[in-house]
Design a protein around this motif. Structure first.
Motif, short mmCIF file in Angstrom:
data_model
loop_
_atom_site.label_atom_id
_atom_site.label_comp_id
_atom_site.label_asym_id
_atom_site.label_seq_id
_atom_site.Cartn_x
_atom_site.Cartn_y
_atom_site.Cartn_z
N LYS A 1 46.78 33.86 0.07
CA LYS A 1 45.59 32.96 -1.03
C LYS A 1 44.60 32.11 -0.20
O LYS A 1 45.55 31.68 0.50
CB LYS A 1 46.08 32.72 -2.28
CG LYS A 1 46.94 33.72 -3.35
CD LYS A 1 47.16 32.85 -4.53
CE LYS A 1 48.13 33.92 -4.86
NZ LYS A 1 48.58 33.38 -6.01
N GLY B 1 44.92 25.94 -0.02
CA GLY B 1 47.29 26.01 0.37
C GLY B 1 47.55 24.38 0.96
O GLY B 1 46.00 24.19 2.15
N ASP C 1 59.99 30.16 8.71
CA ASP C 1 58.53 30.19 8.51
C ASP C 1 57.47 29.43 9.25
O ASP C 1 56.64 29.71 9.54
CB ASP C 1 58.37 28.99 6.91
CG ASP C 1 59.00 30.66 5.54
OD1 ASP C 1 58.63 31.55 6.15
OD2 ASP C 1 59.75 29.75 4.88
N TRP D 1 52.98 37.72 7.25
CA TRP D 1 53.33 37.94 6.15
C TRP D 1 53.26 39.82 5.80
O TRP D 1 53.42 39.68 4.54
CB TRP D 1 52.68 37.14 5.42
CG TRP D 1 54.07 35.52 5.62
CD1 TRP D 1 54.56 35.01 4.88
CD2 TRP D 1 52.70 34.44 6.60
NE1 TRP D 1 55.32 33.55 5.60
CE2 TRP D 1 54.43 32.82 6.78
CE3 TRP D 1 51.57 34.77 7.27
CZ2 TRP D 1 53.25 31.82 7.26
CZ3 TRP D 1 51.20 32.75 7.89
CH2 TRP D 1 52.69 31.98 7.58
N LYS E 1 51.64 32.13 3.93
CA LYS E 1 52.36 32.80 3.87
C LYS E 1 52.28 32.90 1.52
O LYS E 1 52.50 34.36 1.76
CB LYS E 1 53.69 31.61 3.26
CG LYS E 1 54.68 32.26 2.63
CD LYS E 1 55.98 31.16 2.72
CE LYS E 1 57.04 32.06 1.34
NZ LYS E 1 58.28 31.01 1.68
N ASP E 2 51.14 32.41 1.24
CA ASP E 2 50.89 32.94 0.23
C ASP E 2 50.00 33.96 -0.22
O ASP E 2 49.39 35.00 -1.41
CB ASP E 2 50.48 31.87 -1.13
CG ASP E 2 49.03 31.14 -0.34
OD1 ASP E 2 48.36 31.60 0.52
OD2 ASP E 2 49.41 30.66 -1.27
N ASP F 1 51.42 27.52 2.56
CA ASP F 1 50.54 28.57 2.36
C ASP F 1 49.27 28.25 2.94
O ASP F 1 48.41 28.71 2.68
CB ASP F 1 50.43 27.72 0.42
CG ASP F 1 52.03 28.82 0.13
OD1 ASP F 1 52.76 29.52 0.60
OD2 ASP F 1 51.88 27.82 -1.26
N ASN G 1 50.03 39.99 5.68
CA ASN G 1 48.81 40.48 5.27
C ASN G 1 47.99 41.24 6.07
O ASN G 1 47.61 40.21 7.38
CB ASN G 1 48.08 39.28 4.44
CG ASN G 1 49.30 39.24 3.40
OD1 ASN G 1 49.67 39.92 2.75
ND2 ASN G 1 49.78 38.24 3.17
#
Length: 127
Positions: A112, A115, A24, A89, A109-110, A119, A91
């Motif tokens: 959105k 974060g 990560d 990731w 990572k999420d 994230d 996106n």
């Protein structure tokens, strides 16, 4: 024998948590490097055409010549990037252009906005 197994278990307990987070962290580093590369392509676009692609044209303008105004006057045959960039990731990068400035970010990572930690958004902007 039991002492040796206990020592191996202790060493594994100390090492495994440090190794698990490495992929990560590598993705975060990769996203930052990608943003710098995309920024370089955007700056070349601006040098050739006088301004950055609009928000509506997006990063797609670096891969293929835009068909909506403002049309670039000096677009290279192979474009500025070989493919649409995606963050580590999977996106798409978020691109916004406001006149003589742009901003690029990965949503982390999420996927959105906002974060914390992995994230968190990874930003890059320029003028």
């Amino acid at each position: 024998m039991i002492v040796v197994l206990a020592i191996i278990a202790l060493v594994a307990a100390l090492i495994v948590p440090n190794v698990i987070n490495r992929p990560d962290q590598a993705r975060v580093t990769t996203a930052g490097t990608d943003i710098k590369s995309i920024s370089g392509a955007l700056k070349m676009y601006r040098l050739d055409n006088g301004d950055y692609p609009t928000t509506n044209q997006g990063l797609k303008a670096l891969v293929e010549k835009p068909t909506q105004p403002p049309l670039p006057g000096a677009y290279p045959p192979d474009g500025y990037l070989s493919q649409m960039p995606q963050d580590p990731w999977g996106n798409p990068y978020v691109y916004e252009s406001t006149g003589g400035r742009f901003a690029i970010r990965s949503l982390g990572k999420d996927g959105k906005p906002g974060g914390e930690g992995l994230d968190a958004d990874i930003d890059g902007s320029a003028r």
